[in-house]
Design a protein around this motif. Structure first.
Motif, PDB file in Angstrom:
ATOM      1  N   GLN A   8       0.832  -1.203   0.000  1.00 26.90           N
ATOM      2  CA  GLN A   8       0.000   0.000   0.000  1.00 26.90           C
ATOM      3  C   GLN A   8       0.875   1.265   0.000  1.00 26.90           C
ATOM      4  OE1 GLN A   8      -3.267   0.200   3.016  1.00 26.90           O
ATOM      5  NE2 GLN A   8      -2.408   2.239   3.336  1.00 26.90           N
ATOM      6  N   GLN A   9       1.880   1.263   0.859  1.00 26.98           N
ATOM      7  CA  GLN A   9       2.748   2.449   0.946  1.00 26.98           C
ATOM      8  C   GLN A   9       3.587   2.623  -0.319  1.00 26.98           C
ATOM      9  OE1 GLN A   9       4.917   3.160   4.479  1.00 26.98           O
ATOM     10  NE2 GLN A   9       3.046   3.449   5.642  1.00 26.98           N
ATOM     11  N   ALA A  10       4.032   1.499  -0.883  1.00 26.17           N
ATOM     12  CA  ALA A  10       4.856   1.591  -2.092  1.00 26.17           C
ATOM     13  C   ALA A  10       4.043   2.192  -3.241  1.00 26.17           C
ATOM     14  CB  ALA A  10       5.384   0.207  -2.466  1.00 26.17           C
ATOM     15  N   VAL A  11       2.765   1.793  -3.352  1.00 31.94           N
ATOM     16  CA  VAL A  11       1.910   2.359  -4.413  1.00 31.94           C
ATOM     17  C   VAL A  11       1.643   3.832  -4.103  1.00 31.94           C
ATOM     18  CG1 VAL A  11      -0.369   2.277  -5.515  1.00 31.94           C
ATOM     19  CG2 VAL A  11       0.856   0.149  -5.065  1.00 31.94           C
ATOM     20  N   GLU A  12       1.259   4.085  -2.852  1.00 28.99           N
ATOM     21  CA  GLU A  12       0.930   5.470  -2.463  1.00 28.99           C
ATOM     22  C   GLU A  12       2.074   6.431  -2.774  1.00 28.99           C
ATOM     23  OE1 GLU A  12      -0.260   5.829   1.648  1.00 28.99           O
ATOM     24  OE2 GLU A  12       0.132   7.986   1.607  1.00 28.99           O
ATOM     25  N   PHE A  13       3.309   6.013  -2.483  1.00 29.29           N
ATOM     26  CA  PHE A  13       4.448   6.918  -2.686  1.00 29.29           C
ATOM     27  C   PHE A  13       5.151   6.676  -4.028  1.00 29.29           C
ATOM     28  CE2 PHE A  13       3.760   6.805   1.938  1.00 29.29           C
ATOM     29  CZ  PHE A  13       3.485   8.150   2.121  1.00 29.29           C
ATOM     30  N   GLY A  14       4.495   5.910  -4.898  1.00 33.57           N
ATOM     31  CA  GLY A  14       4.996   5.748  -6.267  1.00 33.57           C
ATOM     32  C   GLY A  14       6.319   5.018  -6.384  1.00 33.57           C
ATOM     33  N   LYS A  15       6.574   4.084  -5.491  1.00 30.66           N
ATOM     34  CA  LYS A  15       7.846   3.353  -5.531  1.00 30.66           C
ATOM     35  C   LYS A  15       7.731   2.155  -6.478  1.00 30.66           C
ATOM     36  CE  LYS A  15       9.366   4.802  -0.923  1.00 30.66           C
ATOM     37  NZ  LYS A  15      10.008   5.998  -1.396  1.00 30.66           N
ATOM     38  N   LYS A  16       7.674   2.492  -7.750  1.00 36.22           N
ATOM     39  CA  LYS A  16       7.423   1.506  -8.805  1.00 36.22           C
ATOM     40  C   LYS A  16       8.440   0.353  -8.814  1.00 36.22           C
ATOM     41  CE  LYS A  16       7.250   1.433 -13.777  1.00 36.22           C
ATOM     42  NZ  LYS A  16       7.580   2.157 -14.981  1.00 36.22           N
ATOM     43  N   LYS A  17       9.712   0.695  -8.562  1.00 34.83           N
ATOM     44  CA  LYS A  17      10.766  -0.330  -8.697  1.00 34.83           C
ATOM     45  C   LYS A  17      10.664  -1.457  -7.670  1.00 34.83           C
ATOM     46  CE  LYS A  17      14.163   2.473 -11.015  1.00 34.83           C
ATOM     47  NZ  LYS A  17      15.170   3.490 -10.777  1.00 34.83           N
ATOM     48  N   ILE A  18      10.058  -1.180  -6.504  1.00 31.12           N
ATOM     49  CA  ILE A  18      10.029  -2.237  -5.473  1.00 31.12           C
ATOM     50  C   ILE A  18       8.707  -3.017  -5.450  1.00 31.12           C
ATOM     51  CG2 ILE A  18      11.755  -1.084  -4.022  1.00 31.12           C
ATOM     52  CD1 ILE A  18       9.446  -0.336  -2.086  1.00 31.12           C
ATOM     53  N   ILE A  19       7.752  -2.584  -6.291  1.00 30.30           N
ATOM     54  CA  ILE A  19       6.420  -3.218  -6.281  1.00 30.30           C
ATOM     55  C   ILE A  19       6.488  -4.719  -6.605  1.00 30.30           C
ATOM     56  CG2 ILE A  19       4.195  -3.295  -7.541  1.00 30.30           C
ATOM     57  CD1 ILE A  19       4.263  -0.987  -5.683  1.00 30.30           C
ATOM     58  N   LYS A  20       7.211  -5.036  -7.675  1.00 35.26           N
ATOM     59  CA  LYS A  20       7.270  -6.432  -8.126  1.00 35.26           C
ATOM     60  C   LYS A  20       7.753  -7.342  -6.981  1.00 35.26           C
ATOM     61  CE  LYS A  20       9.064  -9.133 -12.017  1.00 35.26           C
ATOM     62  NZ  LYS A  20       9.958 -10.155 -11.513  1.00 35.26           N
ATOM     63  N   GLY A  21       8.879  -6.967  -6.375  1.00 40.34           N
ATOM     64  CA  GLY A  21       9.460  -7.773  -5.294  1.00 40.34           C
ATOM     65  C   GLY A  21       8.495  -7.926  -4.126  1.00 40.34           C
ATOM     66  N   LEU A  22       7.845  -6.819  -3.757  1.00 38.49           N
ATOM     67  CA  LEU A  22       6.925  -6.868  -2.611  1.00 38.49           C
ATOM     68  C   LEU A  22       5.738  -7.789  -2.888  1.00 38.49           C
ATOM     69  CD1 LEU A  22       6.756  -3.127  -1.410  1.00 38.49           C
ATOM     70  CD2 LEU A  22       7.809  -5.052  -0.214  1.00 38.49           C
ATOM     71  N   ILE A  23       5.189  -7.681  -4.106  1.00 41.03           N
ATOM     72  CA  ILE A  23       4.029  -8.532  -4.437  1.00 41.03           C
ATOM     73  C   ILE A  23       4.440 -10.003  -4.442  1.00 41.03           C
ATOM     74  CG2 ILE A  23       2.359  -9.133  -6.262  1.00 41.03           C
ATOM     75  CD1 ILE A  23       2.156  -6.149  -6.896  1.00 41.03           C
ATOM     76  N   GLU A  24       5.608 -10.275  -5.012  1.00 41.80           N
ATOM     77  CA  GLU A  24       6.066 -11.673  -5.038  1.00 41.80           C
ATOM     78  C   GLU A  24       6.274 -12.204  -3.622  1.00 41.80           C
ATOM     79  OE1 GLU A  24       8.106 -11.543  -9.453  1.00 41.80           O
ATOM     80  OE2 GLU A  24       9.386 -11.380  -7.688  1.00 41.80           O
ATOM     81  N   GLU A  25       6.827 -11.353  -2.750  1.00 41.77           N
ATOM     82  CA  GLU A  25       7.033 -11.782  -1.351  1.00 41.77           C
ATOM     83  C   GLU A  25       5.682 -12.035  -0.665  1.00 41.77           C
ATOM     84  OE1 GLU A  25       9.494  -8.933   0.771  1.00 41.77           O
ATOM     85  OE2 GLU A  25      10.883  -8.887  -0.910  1.00 41.77           O
ATOM     86  N   ALA A  26       4.717 -11.135  -0.917  1.00 44.36           N
ATOM     87  CA  ALA A  26       3.392 -11.289  -0.294  1.00 44.36           C
ATOM     88  C   ALA A  26       2.736 -12.586  -0.757  1.00 44.36           C
ATOM     89  CB  ALA A  26       2.513 -10.090  -0.643  1.00 44.36           C
ATOM     90  N   LEU A  27       2.834 -12.877  -2.046  1.00 45.87           N
ATOM     91  CA  LEU A  27       2.245 -14.112  -2.576  1.00 45.87           C
ATOM     92  C   LEU A  27       2.936 -15.333  -1.956  1.00 45.87           C
ATOM     93  CD1 LEU A  27       1.886 -13.070  -6.335  1.00 45.87           C
ATOM     94  CD2 LEU A  27      -0.014 -13.562  -4.781  1.00 45.87           C
ATOM     95  N   ALA A  28       4.270 -15.239  -1.852  1.00 46.11           N
ATOM     96  CA  ALA A  28       5.042 -16.351  -1.271  1.00 46.11           C
ATOM     97  C   ALA A  28       4.669 -16.563   0.192  1.00 46.11           C
ATOM     98  CB  ALA A  28       6.536 -16.072  -1.406  1.00 46.11           C
ATOM     99  N   GLU A  29       4.290 -15.484   0.885  1.00 49.06           N
ATOM    100  CA  GLU A  29       3.878 -15.590   2.303  1.00 49.06           C
ATOM    101  C   GLU A  29       2.450 -16.131   2.434  1.00 49.06           C
ATOM    102  OE1 GLU A  29       4.243 -11.894   4.414  1.00 49.06           O
ATOM    103  OE2 GLU A  29       6.416 -11.854   4.187  1.00 49.06           O
TER     104      GLU A  29
END
Ligand code: B1M
Length: 212
Positions: A8-29
């Protein structure tokens, strides 16, 4: 902070480069793709909208958040799409003239594709004539979707529906409308056949409309 909150924070603050990694980690969790989308990404866009309204951020910040959101949608998309093999028909969709918002429209297109429709996406800022051209070019299409995100483009939505009716195409297609300022009442008033408040209900309403 949970992984979904981080997204949520990454999208809110436009941190496009870290989105992919975060989503993959969330799915893996073990987080569900739909929760990542709704509680993480869509919620972030609501916060961005509130901050814009309050004058705390400006268009450039909305734009970077939108870019991060789009990146996230691309990553989450394969995890949301079902293996639907049925052919439900064609669905023409576009954001109406004067309106450049396409994140919601793209989500609706994605969920409807997932429900078995072949989606013809006309993009944003679509003039009524473009909808008419597309309907005429696809005589087997039974459903058209119009999206509007601004109160100032609600009249353009009305104009597009009226143009489709005036072109005599209403016997061919059903019209579904949606977008943040749109309501069932407005949809009824302008002569649309259906209204959906979000992408998930858009998919089920689309199926109902073609079956009716
Ligand atoms: Co704009 N913007 N924006 N914006 N923007 C809003 C819509 C706004 C509510 C922000 C605010 O003030 N709180 C406000 C409108 C106020 C009003 O109309 N009363 C606003 C404004 C004012 C503007 C500008 C005028 C700002 C300016 O330039 N001064 C300008 C207009 C440009 C134009 O279109 N001509 C503008 C520009 C932009 C950006 C380009 C920076 C960017 C869009 C980027 C893009 O889309 N590619 C942007 C953004 C990101 C937003 C907010 C923050 C987020 C929109 C979004 O993506 N939401 C938005 C605030 C908000 O919505 N809270 C805001 C997430 C998305 C998943 O939800 O789009 O609602 P949504 O879609 C949902 C449902 O509505 C529904 O399903 C979707 C999924 O669940 N749905 C349908 C949508 N279409 C459907 C169709 C259907 C069925 C359901 O059937 C066919």
């Amino acid at each position: 902070m949970s992984k979904i909150q981080e997204i949520q924070q990454a999208v809110e603050f436009g941190k496009k480069k870290i989105i992919k990694g975060l989503i993959e980690e969330a799915l893996a969790e073990g987080c569900q793709a739909i929760d990542i989308l709704n509680q993480g990404m869509i919620e972030a866009m609501s916060i961005v909208g509130e901050k814009f309204k309050a004058g705390e951020i400006y268009v450039p910040e909305m734009l970077v958040a939108a870019r991060a959101m789009k990146e996230g949608v691309e990553i989450i998309k394969p995890h949301l799409l079902s293996d639907q093999n049925t052919v439900a028909g064609k669905f023409i969709i576009g954001t109406v003239e004067g309106d450049l918002h396409d994140i919601g429209k793209n989500l609706v297109a994605m969920m409807i594709e997932s429900a078995g429709f072949t989606v013809i996406d006309l993009g944003v800022d679509v003039a009524p004539e473009k909808f008419i051209e597309a309907i005429k070019a696809n005589p087997d299409c039974r459903l058209v979707g119009l999206s509007a995100l601004l109160t100032t483009t609600m009249p353009a939505l009305n104009k597009a529906v009226a143009a489709i009716i005036e072109a005599g195409l209403k016997s061919q297609v059903k019209i579904m409308v949606g977008g943040a300022p749109i309501s069932q009442e407005f949809a009824d008033k302008i002569g649309a056949d259906g209204f959906a408040a979000d992408a998930a209900s858009a998919a089920s309403i689309a199926k109902e409309l073609v079956a009716s």
